[in-house]
Design a protein around this motif. Structure first.
Motif, PDB file in Angstrom:
ATOM      1  N   SER A 115       0.770  -1.173  -0.044  1.00  0.00           N
ATOM      2  CA  SER A 115      -0.018  -0.069  -0.087  1.00  0.00           C
ATOM      3  C   SER A 115       0.786   1.430  -0.053  1.00  0.00           C
ATOM      4  N   VAL A 116       0.535   2.126  -0.754  1.00  0.00           N
ATOM      5  CA  VAL A 116       1.291   3.537  -0.961  1.00  0.00           C
ATOM      6  C   VAL A 116       0.066   4.552  -1.115  1.00  0.00           C
ATOM      7  N   THR A 117       0.303   5.438  -0.183  1.00  0.00           N
ATOM      8  CA  THR A 117      -0.538   6.905  -0.111  1.00  0.00           C
ATOM      9  C   THR A 117      -0.001   8.052  -0.654  1.00  0.00           C
ATOM     10  N   ILE A 118      -0.232   8.626  -1.704  1.00  0.00           N
ATOM     11  CA  ILE A 118       0.407   9.726  -2.421  1.00  0.00           C
ATOM     12  C   ILE A 118      -0.321  10.930  -2.412  1.00  0.00           C
ATOM     13  N   PRO A 119       0.137  11.990  -1.727  1.00  0.00           N
ATOM     14  CA  PRO A 119      -1.000  13.330  -1.791  1.00  0.00           C
ATOM     15  C   PRO A 119      -0.901  14.020  -3.090  1.00  0.00           C
ATOM     16  N   GLU A 120      -1.800  14.938  -3.209  1.00  0.00           N
ATOM     17  CA  GLU A 120      -1.988  15.676  -4.488  1.00  0.00           C
ATOM     18  C   GLU A 120      -1.006  16.796  -4.644  1.00  0.00           C
ATOM     19  N   SER A 121      -0.050  17.006  -3.767  1.00  0.00           N
ATOM     20  CA  SER A 121       1.075  17.942  -3.827  1.00  0.00           C
ATOM     21  C   SER A 121       2.156  17.395  -4.644  1.00  0.00           C
ATOM     22  N   VAL A 122       2.101  15.978  -4.914  1.00  0.00           N
ATOM     23  CA  VAL A 122       3.182  15.403  -5.804  1.00  0.00           C
ATOM     24  C   VAL A 122       2.771  15.601  -7.092  1.00  0.00           C
ATOM     25  N   THR A 123       3.701  16.263  -7.863  1.00  0.00           N
ATOM     26  CA  THR A 123       3.439  16.659  -9.172  1.00  0.00           C
ATOM     27  C   THR A 123       4.611  15.899 -10.082  1.00  0.00           C
ATOM     28  N   LEU A 124       5.420  15.318  -9.592  1.00  0.00           N
ATOM     29  CA  LEU A 124       6.429  14.334 -10.510  1.00  0.00           C
ATOM     30  C   LEU A 124       6.892  12.984  -9.873  1.00  0.00           C
ATOM     31  N   ILE A 125       6.632  11.979 -10.603  1.00  0.00           N
ATOM     32  CA  ILE A 125       7.039  10.694 -10.093  1.00  0.00           C
ATOM     33  C   ILE A 125       7.883  10.287 -11.022  1.00  0.00           C
ATOM     34  N   GLY A 126       9.214   9.876 -10.784  1.00  0.00           N
ATOM     35  CA  GLY A 126      10.187   9.669 -11.535  1.00  0.00           C
ATOM     36  C   GLY A 126       9.956   8.193 -12.079  1.00  0.00           C
ATOM     37  N   GLU A 127      10.726   7.872 -13.172  1.00  0.00           N
ATOM     38  CA  GLU A 127      10.755   6.716 -13.894  1.00  0.00           C
ATOM     39  C   GLU A 127      11.060   5.551 -12.941  1.00  0.00           C
ATOM     40  N   TYR A 128      10.183   4.398 -13.155  1.00  0.00           N
ATOM     41  CA  TYR A 128      10.486   3.134 -12.267  1.00  0.00           C
ATOM     42  C   TYR A 128      10.466   3.347 -10.836  1.00  0.00           C
ATOM     43  N   ALA A 129       9.887   4.553 -10.403  1.00  0.00           N
ATOM     44  CA  ALA A 129       9.611   4.632  -8.992  1.00  0.00           C
ATOM     45  C   ALA A 129       9.228   3.804  -8.183  1.00  0.00           C
ATOM     46  N   PHE A 130       8.219   3.009  -8.614  1.00  0.00           N
ATOM     47  CA  PHE A 130       7.863   1.785  -7.731  1.00  0.00           C
ATOM     48  C   PHE A 130       7.972   0.499  -8.591  1.00  0.00           C
ATOM     49  N   TYR A 131       8.911   0.412  -9.513  1.00  0.00           N
ATOM     50  CA  TYR A 131       9.099  -0.644 -10.392  1.00  0.00           C
ATOM     51  C   TYR A 131       9.300  -1.987  -9.331  1.00  0.00           C
ATOM     52  N   ASP A 132       9.016  -3.118  -9.837  1.00  0.00           N
ATOM     53  CA  ASP A 132       9.239  -4.358  -9.141  1.00  0.00           C
ATOM     54  C   ASP A 132       8.625  -4.442  -7.861  1.00  0.00           C
ATOM     55  N   CYS A 133       7.524  -3.602  -7.361  1.00  0.00           N
ATOM     56  CA  CYS A 133       6.758  -3.653  -6.197  1.00  0.00           C
ATOM     57  C   CYS A 133       5.718  -4.890  -6.508  1.00  0.00           C
ATOM     58  N   SER A 134       6.141  -5.842  -6.889  1.00  0.00           N
ATOM     59  CA  SER A 134       4.998  -7.044  -6.992  1.00  0.00           C
ATOM     60  C   SER A 134       3.949  -7.230  -6.267  1.00  0.00           C
ATOM     61  N   ASP A 135       3.971  -6.934  -4.995  1.00  0.00           N
ATOM     62  CA  ASP A 135       2.787  -7.214  -4.097  1.00  0.00           C
ATOM     63  C   ASP A 135       1.947  -5.790  -3.964  1.00  0.00           C
ATOM     64  N   LEU A 136       2.197  -4.967  -4.669  1.00  0.00           N
ATOM     65  CA  LEU A 136       1.546  -3.600  -4.675  1.00  0.00           C
ATOM     66  C   LEU A 136       0.041  -3.606  -5.022  1.00  0.00           C
ATOM     67  N   THR A 137      -0.903  -3.731  -4.105  1.00  0.00           N
ATOM     68  CA  THR A 137      -2.180  -3.826  -4.745  1.00  0.00           C
ATOM     69  C   THR A 137      -3.028  -2.590  -4.465  1.00  0.00           C
ATOM     70  N   ARG A 138      -2.728  -1.493  -3.814  1.00  0.00           N
ATOM     71  CA  ARG A 138      -3.735  -0.583  -3.566  1.00  0.00           C
ATOM     72  C   ARG A 138      -2.473   0.737  -3.401  1.00  0.00           C
ATOM     73  N   ALA A 139      -2.825   1.493  -4.347  1.00  0.00           N
ATOM     74  CA  ALA A 139      -2.131   2.909  -4.629  1.00  0.00           C
ATOM     75  C   ALA A 139      -2.861   3.883  -4.464  1.00  0.00           C
ATOM     76  N   GLU A 140      -3.152   4.995  -3.642  1.00  0.00           N
ATOM     77  CA  GLU A 140      -4.183   6.070  -2.933  1.00  0.00           C
ATOM     78  C   GLU A 140      -3.566   7.128  -3.256  1.00  0.00           C
ATOM     79  N   PHE A 141      -4.352   7.884  -4.157  1.00  0.00           N
ATOM     80  CA  PHE A 141      -3.902   9.599  -4.244  1.00  0.00           C
ATOM     81  C   PHE A 141      -5.186  10.310  -3.731  1.00  0.00           C
ATOM     82  N   THR A 142      -4.664  11.547  -3.350  1.00  0.00           N
ATOM     83  CA  THR A 142      -5.785  12.399  -2.753  1.00  0.00           C
ATOM     84  C   THR A 142      -6.554  13.042  -3.738  1.00  0.00           C
TER      85      THR A 142
END
Length: 296
Positions: free
Chosen positions: A108-135
């Motif tokens: 699980s990862v929670t990312i706020p509205e303030s984030v305007t840039l996510i770099g390449e492969y920032a969450f690459y190979d996070c194979s168990d990531l089932t929930r990505a939440e944005f505000t």
């Protein structure tokens, strides 16, 4: 002598001042930080080894100096295989490339509205990531469309905005490009609305196979013929026609006395209230409830 002094000055100008590093403990987790600007009092999270649930603080201190955490550095948590969840504060505006690469235990990862840039492969190979939440839906507009590395959350099969899973996607007809892998793996999608009369041709991997099989694509009557002949739109098993200007009320659970957001028919947020809107047709959204209004 002057030549030597000039040479030394040139060396000083070439090599930047080395940033100051420090550590700060928050909720039982000690992280490393680098000062970005001593005057502005900003810092970034740097290389760390951490496990379990992580909440990155918005403010950190080094002695008497207090710094705002404004970014997450490249490779900051790379290969932290026992990291299970991450909450990023509103103070952060950018997440560096490979920041969480290889965090295979991250679910699980929670990312706020303030984030305007996510770099390449920032969450690459996070194979168990089932929930990505944005505000906010701002992420979809600012990061996904037109970005070559449009879906850094390639492995996140369920996207959430403001606590609600994204099951319905409205792609603005004003979009000029959609990046490869933009919605790849977003298998929770049930409906995609794209009202452009001249649909864009894009990459096959904008969506994944599960989305093509299980999600319904809604195209405008004018866009249907071309959409059925080009990738990615022709890949959808179920394609239907809809009128972008004639969307009926979506839900009867809408309560005008409670807070809501106002969107254009292209899916772009325009206001937090219907007061003072220019003439036109809008969609009011309140959680899962929504309805269309016409302002004259």
């Amino acid at each position: 002598m002057k030549k030597i002094l000039f040479f030394l000055l040139g060396v000083l100008m070439v090599f930047p001042v080395i940033s100051r590093d420090f550590e700060y403990t928050y909720k039982g987790k000690t992280l490393k930080y680098t000062v970005l600007d001593e005057d502005a009092k900003t810092a970034k999270v740097t290389t760390n080894s951490v496990s379990g649930e992580l909440e990155i603080p918005a403010k950190v201190s080094d002695g008497n100096a207090i710094f705002t955490v404004s970014s997450i550095a490249w490779f900051a948590f790379c290969d932290c295989t026992r990291l299970t969840s991450v909450t990023i504060p509103e103070s952060v505006t950018s997440i560096g490339a490979y920041a969480f690469d290889g965090c295979r235990g991250l679910t699980s990862v929670t990312i706020p509205e303030s984030v305007t840039l996510i770099g390449e492969y920032a969450f690459y190979d996070c194979s168990d990531l089932t929930r990505a939440e944005f505000t906010s839906i701002k992420w979809l507009l600012n990061i996904i469309f037109g970005n070559e590395y449009a879906n850094p959350l390639y492995y996140a099969h369920h996207l959430f905005i403001g606590g609600e899973e994204v099951k319905e996607l409205i792609i603005p007809s004003s979009v000029t490009s959609i990046g490869k892998y933009a919605f790849y793996g977003c298998n929770g999608l049930q409906s995609v609305y794209y009202g452009a009369d001249n649909p864009l041709q894009g990459d096959l991997d904008i969506f994944s196979d599960d989305t093509y099989r299980n999600c319904t694509l809604y195209l405008s009557e004018k866009g249907l013929e071309k959409g059925k002949s080009i990738v990615p739109w022709r890949m959808f098993d179920n394609i239907q026609v809809y009128d972008p200007a004639g969307v009926s009320e979506i839900s009867s659970d809408f309560d005008e006395n409670e807070p809501y957001e106002v969107f254009s028919l292209d899916g772009i947020k325009v206001a937090d209230s219907a007061d003072g809107l220019a003439p036109g047709t809008y969609v009011l959204r309140q959680g899962k409830a929504a309805k269309k209004i016409a302002v004259k």
